[in-house]
Design a protein around this motif. Structure first.
Motif, PDB file in Angstrom:
ATOM      1  N   ILE A   1      34.245  46.550  39.718  1.00  0.00           N
ATOM      2  CA  ILE A   1      34.670  45.705  39.162  1.00  0.00           C
ATOM      3  C   ILE A   1      36.401  45.022  38.842  1.00  0.00           C
ATOM      4  O   ILE A   1      37.126  43.893  39.696  1.00  0.00           O
ATOM      5  N   CYS A   2      37.043  46.129  38.630  1.00  0.00           N
ATOM      6  CA  CYS A   2      38.106  45.642  38.708  1.00  0.00           C
ATOM      7  C   CYS A   2      38.677  45.380  40.111  1.00  0.00           C
ATOM      8  O   CYS A   2      39.409  44.682  40.255  1.00  0.00           O
ATOM      9  N   LYS A   3      38.536  46.615  41.580  1.00  0.00           N
ATOM     10  CA  LYS A   3      38.746  46.212  42.757  1.00  0.00           C
ATOM     11  C   LYS A   3      39.117  44.058  42.719  1.00  0.00           C
ATOM     12  O   LYS A   3      40.084  43.536  43.597  1.00  0.00           O
ATOM     13  N   LEU A   4      37.697  43.617  42.482  1.00  0.00           N
ATOM     14  CA  LEU A   4      37.240  42.631  42.191  1.00  0.00           C
ATOM     15  C   LEU A   4      38.062  41.778  41.618  1.00  0.00           C
ATOM     16  O   LEU A   4      38.201  40.371  42.100  1.00  0.00           O
ATOM     17  N   SER A   5      38.395  42.196  40.129  1.00  0.00           N
ATOM     18  CA  SER A   5      38.711  41.598  39.345  1.00  0.00           C
ATOM     19  C   SER A   5      40.882  41.185  39.604  1.00  0.00           C
ATOM     20  O   SER A   5      41.131  41.290  38.800  1.00  0.00           O
ATOM     21  N   GLU A   6      41.152  41.253  40.513  1.00  0.00           N
ATOM     22  CA  GLU A   6      42.629  40.676  40.910  1.00  0.00           C
ATOM     23  C   GLU A   6      42.774  39.351  40.324  1.00  0.00           C
ATOM     24  O   GLU A   6      42.547  38.456  40.498  1.00  0.00           O
ATOM     25  N   HIS A   7      44.095  39.393  39.221  1.00  0.00           N
ATOM     26  CA  HIS A   7      44.949  38.336  38.595  1.00  0.00           C
ATOM     27  C   HIS A   7      43.477  37.821  37.801  1.00  0.00           C
ATOM     28  O   HIS A   7      43.109  36.834  37.474  1.00  0.00           O
ATOM     29  N   ASP A   8      43.148  38.294  37.179  1.00  0.00           N
ATOM     30  CA  ASP A   8      42.028  38.043  36.308  1.00  0.00           C
ATOM     31  C   ASP A   8      40.777  37.748  36.200  1.00  0.00           C
ATOM     32  O   ASP A   8      40.416  36.829  36.417  1.00  0.00           O
TER      33      ASP A   8
END
Length: 216
Positions: A14-21
């Motif tokens: 999720i952290c990897k895919l959620s760049e730029h919020d």
């Protein structure tokens, strides 16, 4: 509250895919983790119940502050282990990802602190990715895609966006490693392939390759 290895993998993804919020969809998460949407839905409920993610029905998920802290800790461990594997055990950069995937689940914070000191507190891993510090902060660099350079522009290879063994082995054969000095000699009009001077030799790379390379 501890986490299982599967929970950690979800938080990291999720952290990897959620760049730029960005809110991460169930389908994107399933694709990233190579699992089914039903399995993702079940895990989303568990992670939400523990307060590690925020779930917006019909939209997706994003990390809570606590979830992000956990995810950044896992990423920190993974990237430190990759540095250790390359610098101390002499693995090649195309061999280390799967090993680091196993090592990142070791729970000892003291081990990671000592590993960081032993490696002289590296800021970037062997693929050029920034290593979060103990507080989860990341040192940002003003990198550019190789594909964005104009003819005669110069740069230094600082990172790769594709970590698959096949791609990294291809770069090895081309002599493209982190720190390589690069100059764009020509951009071919037909397909936007790029002719490069890499240190003292000349090579040609496809547009697909140039979109995976970061330069400073």
């Amino acid at each position: 509250m501890g986490q299982t290895a599967t929970e950690q993998n979800y938080l990291k993804a999720i952290c990897k895919l959620s760049e730029h919020d960005v809110i991460v969809s169930t389908s994107d998460l399933a694709n990233e983790l190579k699992t089914t949407p039903a399995s993702v839905t079940d895990m989303i409920k568990k992670l939400s119940d523990k307060g590690w993610i925020q779930h917006q029905p019909y939209k997706g998920v994003k990390l809570s502050a606590e979830g992000r802290k956990i995810a950044m800790g896992i990423i920190r461990k993974h990237r430190l282990w990759e540095v250790f594997l390359v610098e101390k055990l002499k693995f090649s950069w195309d061999e280390i990802h799967e090993i680091a995937e196993q090592l990142e689940h070791i729970e000892s914070d003291e081990l990671i602190r000592k590993l960081d000191v032993f490696l002289d507190r590296p800021k970037f891993d062997p693929h050029g990715d920034p290593i979060p510090d103990e507080k989860g902060k990341i040192l940002q660099r003003p990198t550019r895609l190789l594909s964005s350079l104009a003819a005669l522009e110069k740069g230094e290879l600082a990172g790769v966006l594709n970590h698959t063994p096949d791609f990294l082995q291809y770069l090895n054969k081309q002599g493209l490693t982190l720190g390589s000095r690069i100059q764009v000699l020509e951009i071919l009009p037909f397909d936007q392939s790029i002719r490069l001077k890499v240190d003292k030799k000349q090579i040609q790379v496809s547009p697909a390759v140039s979109h995976f390379l970061l330069v400073i």
